[in-house]
Each structure stands twice: as C-alpha cells, then as structure tokens.
Design an enzyme around this catalytic site. Structure first.
Site, PDB file in Angstrom:
ATOM      1  N   THR A  69       0.864  -1.185   0.000  1.00 48.84           N
ATOM      2  CA  THR A  69       0.000   0.000   0.000  1.00 48.84           C
ATOM      3  C   THR A  69       0.894   1.226   0.000  1.00 48.84           C
ATOM      4  OG1 THR A  69      -1.612   1.268   1.297  1.00 48.84           O
ATOM      5  CG2 THR A  69      -0.127  -0.116   2.533  1.00 48.84           C
ATOM      6  N   ASN A 113      -0.021   3.761   1.629  1.00 53.70           N
ATOM      7  CA  ASN A 113      -0.498   4.458   2.824  1.00 53.70           C
ATOM      8  C   ASN A 113       0.300   4.012   4.058  1.00 53.70           C
ATOM      9  OD1 ASN A 113      -1.936   5.296   5.052  1.00 53.70           O
ATOM     10  ND2 ASN A 113      -3.956   4.831   4.170  1.00 53.70           N
ATOM     11  N   ASP A 127      -8.533  -4.341   0.104  1.00 54.38           N
ATOM     12  CA  ASP A 127      -9.485  -3.441  -0.536  1.00 54.38           C
ATOM     13  C   ASP A 127     -10.680  -3.348   0.390  1.00 54.38           C
ATOM     14  OD1 ASP A 127     -10.029  -1.718  -2.733  1.00 54.38           O
ATOM     15  OD2 ASP A 127     -11.583  -3.100  -3.382  1.00 54.38           O
ATOM     16  N   SER A 128     -11.184  -2.145   0.558  1.00 56.19           N
ATOM     17  CA  SER A 128     -12.271  -1.979   1.515  1.00 56.19           C
ATOM     18  C   SER A 128     -13.263  -0.952   1.010  1.00 56.19           C
ATOM     19  CB  SER A 128     -11.712  -1.546   2.878  1.00 56.19           C
ATOM     20  OG  SER A 128     -11.054  -0.311   2.753  1.00 56.19           O
ATOM     21  N   PHE A 139     -11.788   8.635   8.934  1.00 61.35           N
ATOM     22  CA  PHE A 139     -11.762   9.234   7.594  1.00 61.35           C
ATOM     23  C   PHE A 139     -13.004   8.752   6.845  1.00 61.35           C
ATOM     24  CE2 PHE A 139     -10.673   5.527   4.926  1.00 61.35           C
ATOM     25  CZ  PHE A 139     -10.368   4.610   5.917  1.00 61.35           C
ATOM     26  N   LYS A 151     -11.430   1.600  17.361  1.00 59.63           N
ATOM     27  CA  LYS A 151     -11.920   1.279  16.006  1.00 59.63           C
ATOM     28  C   LYS A 151     -11.152   0.085  15.434  1.00 59.63           C
ATOM     29  CE  LYS A 151     -12.616   2.952  11.384  1.00 59.63           C
ATOM     30  NZ  LYS A 151     -12.081   3.847  10.368  1.00 59.63           N
ATOM     31  N   ARG A 172     -11.184  -3.763   9.006  1.00 61.09           N
ATOM     32  CA  ARG A 172      -9.760  -3.953   8.716  1.00 61.09           C
ATOM     33  C   ARG A 172      -9.087  -4.697   9.848  1.00 61.09           C
ATOM     34  NH1 ARG A 172      -9.587   0.074   5.653  1.00 61.09           N
ATOM     35  NH2 ARG A 172      -9.971   1.488   7.379  1.00 61.09           N
TER      36      ARG A 172
HETATM   37  P1  IMP Z   1      -9.301   1.778   0.351  1.00 58.62           P
HETATM   38  O1  IMP Z   1      -9.457   0.346   0.736  1.00 58.62           O
HETATM   39  O2  IMP Z   1      -8.223   2.471   1.116  1.00 58.62           O
HETATM   40  O3  IMP Z   1      -9.232   1.965  -1.143  1.00 58.62           O
HETATM   41  O4  IMP Z   1     -10.652   2.524   0.828  1.00 58.62           O
HETATM   42  C1  IMP Z   1     -11.798   2.561   0.061  1.00 58.62           C
HETATM   43  C2  IMP Z   1     -12.797   3.610   0.526  1.00 58.62           C
HETATM   44  O5  IMP Z   1     -13.758   2.987   1.357  1.00 58.62           O
HETATM   45  C3  IMP Z   1     -12.238   4.769   1.343  1.00 58.62           C
HETATM   46  O6  IMP Z   1     -11.808   5.820   0.520  1.00 58.62           O
HETATM   47  C4  IMP Z   1     -13.462   5.177   2.155  1.00 58.62           C
HETATM   48  O7  IMP Z   1     -14.299   5.970   1.355  1.00 58.62           O
HETATM   49  C5  IMP Z   1     -14.153   3.846   2.404  1.00 58.62           C
HETATM   50  N1  IMP Z   1     -13.685   3.241   3.672  1.00 58.62           N
HETATM   51  C6  IMP Z   1     -12.973   2.092   3.826  1.00 58.62           C
HETATM   52  N2  IMP Z   1     -12.724   1.859   5.130  1.00 58.62           N
HETATM   53  C7  IMP Z   1     -13.292   2.879   5.806  1.00 58.62           C
HETATM   54  C8  IMP Z   1     -13.339   3.203   7.191  1.00 58.62           C
HETATM   55  O8  IMP Z   1     -12.803   2.514   8.068  1.00 58.62           O
HETATM   56  N3  IMP Z   1     -13.991   4.336   7.486  1.00 58.62           N
HETATM   57  C9  IMP Z   1     -14.578   5.149   6.565  1.00 58.62           C
HETATM   58  N4  IMP Z   1     -14.544   4.904   5.265  1.00 58.62           N
HETATM   59  C10 IMP Z   1     -13.902   3.767   4.874  1.00 58.62           C
END
Ligand code: IMP
Length: 210
Positions: free
Chosen positions: A10, A12, A73-74, A167, A189, A195
C-alpha cells in the site's frame, strides 16, 4: 531460517503501522513497499468485488517485488442502495471516476451524495457495513485470503455527521451504541473494525502456514 518480512503493498504508511501492530503480535515481521527501495506500479483496481481488487493488487506487487505481499481493498455497503457504494466507495460522488481531487474533497462529496441517496429512507432501512478483504500472494499465486466486516447504519440528517477521528464515511456510520465510528479512538476502532478483524484472521492464517 527466519522467514522474510511480509510486504504491506500500500502507499499508505498509516496502514503499514496499523498492520505492524496486529501482525507483530503473531510474530510476523512486516515492511512497507517504501522499505524495498524501488519504483513500483500500482495495479489498476478493475475488479468487480473487494476480493478481486485485493487479489489484483497482491498478485501485481508480488510479481514486481518477488516477495510475499499483502494487499487489501475496503469500502462501504449500504443495504437500501443494493450494496452501493461498494468497490467505488472512494470515488462514489464521481461514479468511480478519479478526478484528481484531494482525499478530503472526495470524502466530503461522497458523504454528501450518500446522504442525498438516503433522503427519506427510515432508520431501520439504513443498515450498512464496512467490508475489508485482504489477500496475500507470492510469485506463484494467492497464498491466503481473509475478510472482515463492521456492521452499523447510516445516520439520519440532523443526527450525523459527528466525530473528528477516522476518515471517509466514519462521521456518518453509526454503531450499535449510537456513536459514529468517527467518535471512536483509533485503538477502539481497530479492535472492532473490518480492517482490524480481517487482519487478525490473516495473522492467524499466516502463522499456521509459515
Ligand atoms: P481503500 O481500501 O483504502 O481503497 O478505501 C476505500 C474507501 O472505502 C475509502 O476511501 C473510504 O471511502 C471507504 N472506507 C474504507 N474503510 C473505511 C473506514 O474505516 N472508514 C470510513 N470509510 C472507509
């Protein structure tokens, strides 16, 4: 022989630290892509599901680094919207199209769209969940997968947004005690989230096969 560290694929750094805390407890050392010192191309997230996208990223980075790589991916699934925003959670306001906005601008626009789409939907039909799919791959293919979910509902206008932590959709996501996930401390959290639970399952799976 000591196994090589797991690469958290990642960009991040926050995710690397979060996963280091969880995997460290299971005796698994992790590093970030930045620690490998190379230039890597981020694979395009063209999957139709979180699991497909996690696998695309884990396989893509494993092929580039020659190392055991974990990707995730989330996103958010809202029942009254048929599971939307789903895989386009991070770019919901623009129907999944990347427009070069900052994360803060995207989050604000996504949240505004979500509240608009749910206008008039009663509380009991505003159920939702955050989902996280994790995948570990090496050069030969997928090694392990894990999924975690975090159940809640999208608050009503006047009730949300609330909270300054987290976020994305956190200020709108109400958990069973009535707080939003943006009102939880990061540690709380992580202990309950999609996650966090995917990572705990993945750490157990990895400890078994290593
Ligand atoms: P990614 O997995 O970092 O690509 O996240 C995908 C998107 O899902 C993020 O930009 C948020 O919009 C949403 N998202 C995923 N996990 C969370 C969380 O724990 N809190 C709030 N939004 C989330």
């Amino acid at each position: 022989m000591k196994p090589k560290p797991l690469v958290i694929a990642t960009g991040n750094p926050h995710k690397v630290e979060e996963l280091r805390a969880i995997f460290g407890g299971a005796g698994i050392e992790v590093i970030g892509l930045g620690d490998l010192g190379g230039m890597f191309v981020e694979p395009a997230e063209t999957g139709r599901t979180f699991a497909e996208n996690a696998a695309i990223k884990a396989l893509g980075y494993a092929a580039q680094t020659g190392r055991l790589c974990l990707a995730d991916d989330s996103g958010l699934e809202v029942d009254a919207l048929g599971g939307a925003p789903g895989v386009i959670s991070s770019h919901y306001a623009t129907d999944g199209v990347e427009t070069g906005q900052s994360r803060a601008e995207r989050d604000a626009a996504n949240n505004a769209r979500l509240m608009r789409e749910l206008e008039g939907v009663p509380r009991e039909r505003r159920t939702a969940r955050f989902v996280c799919e994790m995948c570990i791959a090496d050069g030969a293919g997928v090694v392990a997968r894990a999924r975690g979910t975090f159940e809640g509902r999208i608050g009503e206008r006047g009730e949300v947004p609330r909270g300054g932590n987290g976020f994305g959709y956190d200020p709108l996501f109400v958990v069973e005690d009535g707080r939003t996930s943006a009102e939880m401390s990061p540690a709380e959290k992580n202990a309950r989230s999609h996650r966090g639970s995917a990572a705990m399952r993945m750490a157990e799976a990895l400890a078994r096969i290593r």
